[in-house]
Structure formats: structure tokens, C-alpha cells
Design a protein around this motif. Structure first.
Motif, PDB file in Angstrom:
ATOM      1  N   MET A 167       2.001 -72.639 -22.807  1.00  0.00           N
ATOM      2  CA  MET A 167       3.043 -72.493 -23.826  1.00  0.00           C
ATOM      3  C   MET A 167       2.456 -72.769 -25.203  1.00  0.00           C
ATOM      4  O   MET A 167       1.814 -73.778 -25.439  1.00  0.00           O
ATOM      5  CB  MET A 167       4.200 -73.449 -23.567  1.00  0.00           C
ATOM      6  N   ARG A 168       2.733 -71.825 -26.107  1.00  0.00           N
ATOM      7  CA  ARG A 168       2.286 -71.945 -27.491  1.00  0.00           C
ATOM      8  C   ARG A 168       3.217 -72.908 -28.236  1.00  0.00           C
ATOM      9  O   ARG A 168       4.335 -73.175 -27.793  1.00  0.00           O
ATOM     10  CB  ARG A 168       2.320 -70.555 -28.132  1.00  0.00           C
ATOM     11  N   ASP A 192       5.057 -72.519 -30.712  1.00  0.00           N
ATOM     12  CA  ASP A 192       6.338 -71.940 -31.130  1.00  0.00           C
ATOM     13  C   ASP A 192       7.265 -71.646 -29.949  1.00  0.00           C
ATOM     14  O   ASP A 192       8.322 -71.062 -30.114  1.00  0.00           O
ATOM     15  CB  ASP A 192       6.121 -70.675 -31.951  1.00  0.00           C
ATOM     16  N   TYR A 240       6.607 -69.804 -27.161  1.00  0.00           N
ATOM     17  CA  TYR A 240       6.311 -68.630 -26.336  1.00  0.00           C
ATOM     18  C   TYR A 240       5.508 -69.064 -25.115  1.00  0.00           C
ATOM     19  O   TYR A 240       4.537 -69.806 -25.231  1.00  0.00           O
ATOM     20  CB  TYR A 240       5.513 -67.593 -27.115  1.00  0.00           C
ATOM     21  N   PHE A 280       3.198 -67.977 -21.884  1.00  0.00           N
ATOM     22  CA  PHE A 280       2.301 -66.915 -21.400  1.00  0.00           C
ATOM     23  C   PHE A 280       1.913 -67.206 -19.975  1.00  0.00           C
ATOM     24  O   PHE A 280       1.734 -68.348 -19.604  1.00  0.00           O
ATOM     25  CB  PHE A 280       1.020 -66.874 -22.267  1.00  0.00           C
TER      26      PHE A 280
END
Length: 190
Positions: A183-184, A186, A188, A190
């Protein structure tokens, strides 16, 4: 330094410097160590003009087994994503803040790497800046890069991976596949 203590007594068993043998500046350890396949690996900070590193040492002796630099040296795979007309790669960042994870079936370590530096200015480092903002899959015994996935190309937002990689089994068309999630910052996934 990375140290090993005897469980029963707290006695020091070994102490290993994480400084690069080449003399290149090395940031301090920044996450918890990970034990896998007889090796202990740990990542380093890189926000102050260093290159992030993942270092593995023999759990019994403390001797360095391998070292992975997040920002590759010229001529190494991924170095073509850094400028050739300056030394931005030498100070490229890619801190390894989080503990890795290990898949014993695949023999792979998975680590998340941080953003390139300077964090909010990419003028001096055009390109994708591999292997910053990535999940890297490393051979647990050799430290060789097996694959990577970059969540932000040429990061100028400090939007790196915010959580340690999570391994899970995914169902795709009725078949089970090994998967890794990251998880990024922000949010998001993946």
C-alpha cells in the motif's frame, strides 16, 4: 550496528557494523530485522543523501552474506533510469523503512523501498529512479534481484510504500496464486 544476544542471558553473541565495506555512507537501520534461511536482513535509512540498502548477515556468526543497494551503481540493471550526466544516483535515497517478509516456498524476500531524494524535487534526477518506490523480490540466499514493481515512477510527492509487504494466496479464475500486496502512502493498494 546489528547485534545478536543470547536469549537466556542477554549476553552479546556478535555485533556487526552495517556500514558498507566500500566506505560509502550508510544510513542507520530503520526497521525491524527479518530472519529467513539462516540469515538476518535489515534495511537502512537513506533520506540524508545516502542510498538505501538491505543487508543480510549470517545469523550464527554475524558475517555479512550480501548487500543490495536500492539505487543501482552505473552499469547495473536499473541504472539506466538515473541520469548519466551527474551523480544523483550516489545520493538517490530509497530508504528501507519497513521489515521485509519471506516466502519459504519461493525462497524470496520481499522489501518495500522508499522514495528518491530530494523528496519534492526531481530536476536533478530525471527518469524512473529504480529501485525507489518499489516492492523488490530478492533471492534470500544471494540477495540478487529477482523482480521489482515500482508504485511511483520518478517520485516527487514522497508517495512511497507505507506498509510492509503482505503475502497471501489469491484466487484467480478458480486457481490459487501466490501474491504480494503493498500500500502506497496515499492509500492505493497494489
Amino acid at each position: 550496528n546489528l547485534i545478536a544476544l543470547r536469549e537466556e542471558t542477554g549476553e552479546l553473541v556478535w555485533k556487526t557494523s552495517l556500514a558498507a565495506p566500500s566506505g560509502e555512507p550508510t544510513g542507520a537501520p530503520s526497521g525491524a530485522p527479518l530472519y529467513a534461511n539462516g540469515l538476518v536482513s535489515i534495511g537502512t535509512n537513506a533520506d540524508y543523501g545516502y542510498r538505501g540498502q538491505i543487508i543480510a548477515v549470517d545469523a550464527k556468526t554475524g558475517h555479512e552474506a550480501w548487500r543490495f543497494f536500492v539505487v543501482p551503481s552505473p552499469g547495473e540493471p536499473g541504472s539506466n533510469t538515473w541520469p548519466k550526466n551527474n551523480n544523483a544516483w550516489k545520493h538517490g535515497g530509497g530508504a528501507v523503512w519497513l521489515v521485509g517478509t519471506f516466502d519459504p516456498d519461493l525462497g524470496l524476500l520481499f522489501y518495500a523501498t522508499g522514495n528518491a531524494v530530494p523528496q519534492y524535487g526531481g530536476e536533478n534526477r530525471p527518469g524512473d529512479n529504480l529501485y525507489t518506490d518499489c516492492v523488490v523480490a530478492l533471492d534470500s540466499k544471494t540477495g540478487k534481484l529477482r523482480w521489482h514493481y515500482q508504485v511511483v515512477h520518478h517520485d516527487i510527492w514522497e508517495a512511497d510504500v507505507a506498509e510492509a509487504p503482505v503475502l497471501f494466496d489469491a484466487q484467480v479464475n478458480g486457481e490459487t496464486h501466490k501474491a504480494v500486496a503493498a500500500m502506497r502512502t496515499d492509500g492505493y493498494l497494489f
